[in-house]
Design a protein around this motif. Structure first.
Motif, PDB file in Angstrom:
ATOM      1  N   TYR A 116      46.399  74.003  10.859  1.00 57.95           N
ATOM      2  CA  TYR A 116      45.131  74.592  11.576  1.00 57.95           C
ATOM      3  C   TYR A 116      43.541  74.003  11.626  1.00 57.95           C
ATOM      4  O   TYR A 116      43.303  73.402  10.350  1.00 57.95           O
TER       5      TYR A 116
ATOM      6  N   HIS B 272      38.534  84.229  17.762  1.00 52.44           N
ATOM      7  CA  HIS B 272      38.374  84.277  19.074  1.00 52.44           C
ATOM      8  C   HIS B 272      39.568  84.962  19.776  1.00 52.44           C
ATOM      9  O   HIS B 272      40.560  85.343  18.815  1.00 52.44           O
TER      10      HIS B 272
ATOM     11  N   THR C 146      38.584  79.546  22.273  1.00 54.99           N
ATOM     12  CA  THR C 146      38.766  78.340  21.167  1.00 54.99           C
ATOM     13  C   THR C 146      37.646  78.931  20.421  1.00 54.99           C
ATOM     14  O   THR C 146      36.817  79.557  20.560  1.00 54.99           O
ATOM     15  N   SER C 147      37.799  78.012  19.211  1.00 48.11           N
ATOM     16  CA  SER C 147      36.489  78.309  18.299  1.00 48.11           C
ATOM     17  C   SER C 147      35.351  77.966  18.772  1.00 48.11           C
ATOM     18  O   SER C 147      34.051  78.278  18.382  1.00 48.11           O
TER      19      SER C 147
ATOM     20  N   ASP D 252      40.797  78.052  14.938  1.00 47.35           N
ATOM     21  CA  ASP D 252      41.523  78.045  16.164  1.00 47.35           C
ATOM     22  C   ASP D 252      42.486  78.675  15.858  1.00 47.35           C
ATOM     23  O   ASP D 252      43.449  78.406  15.090  1.00 47.35           O
ATOM     24  N   TRP D 253      43.000  79.699  16.631  1.00 47.88           N
ATOM     25  CA  TRP D 253      44.341  80.479  16.595  1.00 47.88           C
ATOM     26  C   TRP D 253      45.493  79.215  16.933  1.00 47.88           C
ATOM     27  O   TRP D 253      45.284  78.571  17.684  1.00 47.88           O
TER      28      TRP D 253
ATOM     29  N   PHE E 160      45.993  77.202  20.020  1.00 49.97           N
ATOM     30  CA  PHE E 160      44.735  77.074  20.683  1.00 49.97           C
ATOM     31  C   PHE E 160      43.682  76.175  20.104  1.00 49.97           C
ATOM     32  O   PHE E 160      44.189  75.798  18.839  1.00 49.97           O
ATOM     33  N   GLY E 161      42.862  75.599  20.786  1.00 51.05           N
ATOM     34  CA  GLY E 161      41.862  74.591  20.394  1.00 51.05           C
ATOM     35  C   GLY E 161      42.548  73.254  19.636  1.00 51.05           C
ATOM     36  O   GLY E 161      43.544  72.778  20.256  1.00 51.05           O
ATOM     37  N   HIS E 162      42.114  72.990  18.542  1.00 50.25           N
ATOM     38  CA  HIS E 162      42.851  72.057  17.631  1.00 50.25           C
ATOM     39  C   HIS E 162      43.728  72.115  16.712  1.00 50.25           C
ATOM     40  O   HIS E 162      43.961  71.417  15.656  1.00 50.25           O
ATOM     41  N   SER E 163      44.187  73.703  16.749  1.00 47.71           N
ATOM     42  CA  SER E 163      45.365  73.939  15.802  1.00 47.71           C
ATOM     43  C   SER E 163      46.853  73.519  16.495  1.00 47.71           C
ATOM     44  O   SER E 163      46.801  73.291  17.505  1.00 47.71           O
TER      45      SER E 163
ATOM     46  N   TRP F 256      36.816  74.290  25.928  1.00 46.44           N
ATOM     47  CA  TRP F 256      38.094  74.713  26.085  1.00 46.44           C
ATOM     48  C   TRP F 256      39.229  73.697  26.280  1.00 46.44           C
ATOM     49  O   TRP F 256      40.456  73.850  26.656  1.00 46.44           O
TER      50      TRP F 256
END
Length: 285
Positions: free
Chosen positions: A15, A32, A37-38, A58-59, A62-65, A185
């Motif tokens: 995460y 978010h 994203t965060s 970031d869930w 999503f994002g960088h998770s 994003w």
């Protein structure tokens, strides 16, 4: 003020958590919504960081998770939230702020673990319409059909091209703000294009129905003072009748309601500084 990235193991997934503020400050979670994203929280986090160490995960997917291999089931987000709370503040209750999908996750956690959430802020959320059981066959068949042809990753020629797409979806944004969102994003894909930081499997509708009565039963256990902060120009509130909105909010025993008149659903896009000030005033009340 810059944020820093922290990477933690959450229920077997790597995460990413964006952190803004001094390490010794009390901790605050910003959650978010869907396909966000965060990174888009950063202007809000900078307002709050004067008093708080702001944690923006970031869930999953999503994002960088990390992306799970087997898709997405809503209760997993609530389980992930508990794992994050256990990691960052295992003994001290934290205030939690959620936007849209993030508000549903936060509210369910606050009802399941009321002692873990000191204050709760719902940003333009809890508007998902109830679904009749008669929809179940069609929903299940649709999901099975979608599994045969999974959604593909979306790419764009540049951040500027993605920013133009963002402005079509959010025409109230300036070019500068739309480019900021685009950079939050997406990321370079290593092949000269820009890819969205979202697993395309999020676009699967899934086989499950939203049954509001289940949320009602959990929300009635919430003890945290709760702020409902709505966008005055949001279309999302129209998804349910006004009396249904009030029936849902009546589950929250200690609540207040406020509106940012000129903001739409994405309050942190349209009015980040004002959103941060409203949250800060609520937390300090």
């Amino acid at each position: 003020m810059k944020s820093r990235s922290d990477f933690v193991s959450v229920r077997g997934l790597r995460y990413h958590v964006r952190i803004t503020g001094k390490p010794e400050a009390p901790k605050l979670l910003l959650l978010h919504g869907w396909l966000d994203t965060s990174g888009t929280w950063q202007p809000v986090a900078e307002v709050l960081a004067a008093q708080w160490q702001v944690l923006c995960p970031d869930w999953r997917g999503f994002g960088h998770s990390e992306w799970p291999q087997d898709g997405y089931w809503f209760p997993d987000y609530v389980g992930d939230l508990e794992a994050l709370a256990d990691h960052y503040s295992p003994t001290v209750p934290m205030p939690v702020v959620g936007h849209s999908m993030g508000s549903q996750i936060a509210s369910l956690y606050a009802g399941a673990r009321p002692a873990r959430v000191s204050k709760l802020a719902i940003l333009d959320g809890l508007f998902l319409p109830d679904m009749e059981a008669t929809l179940a066959p069609k929903r299940m068949v649709g999901w099975l059909d979608e599994l045969k042809s999974l959604p593909q990753e979306k790419t764009y020629p540049s951040f500027e091209d993605l920013a133009r797409r963002v402005r079509k979806q959010h025409p109230q944004l300036s070019d500068e703000r739309a480019l900021f969102v685009a950079r939050a994003w997406a990321a370079e894909d290593g092949h000269g294009r820009i890819k969205l930081l979202a697993d395309p499997k999020h676009r699967l509708r899934g086989p499950l129905l939203y049954r509001a009565a289940e949320s009602f039963a959990i929300w009635k256990n919430i003890t945290a003072p709760t702020l409902f902060l709505d966008g005055g120009k949001s279309e999302f509130a129209k998804a349910i009748p006004v009396d249904e909105k009030q029936r849902r909010r009546a589950c929250f025993r200690d609540r207040r309601e406020e509106v940012i008149a000129d903001a739409g659903h994405m309050l942190h896009f349209d009015a980040p500084e004002e959103t941060g000030r409203r949250i800060a005033a609520f937390l300090n009340a």
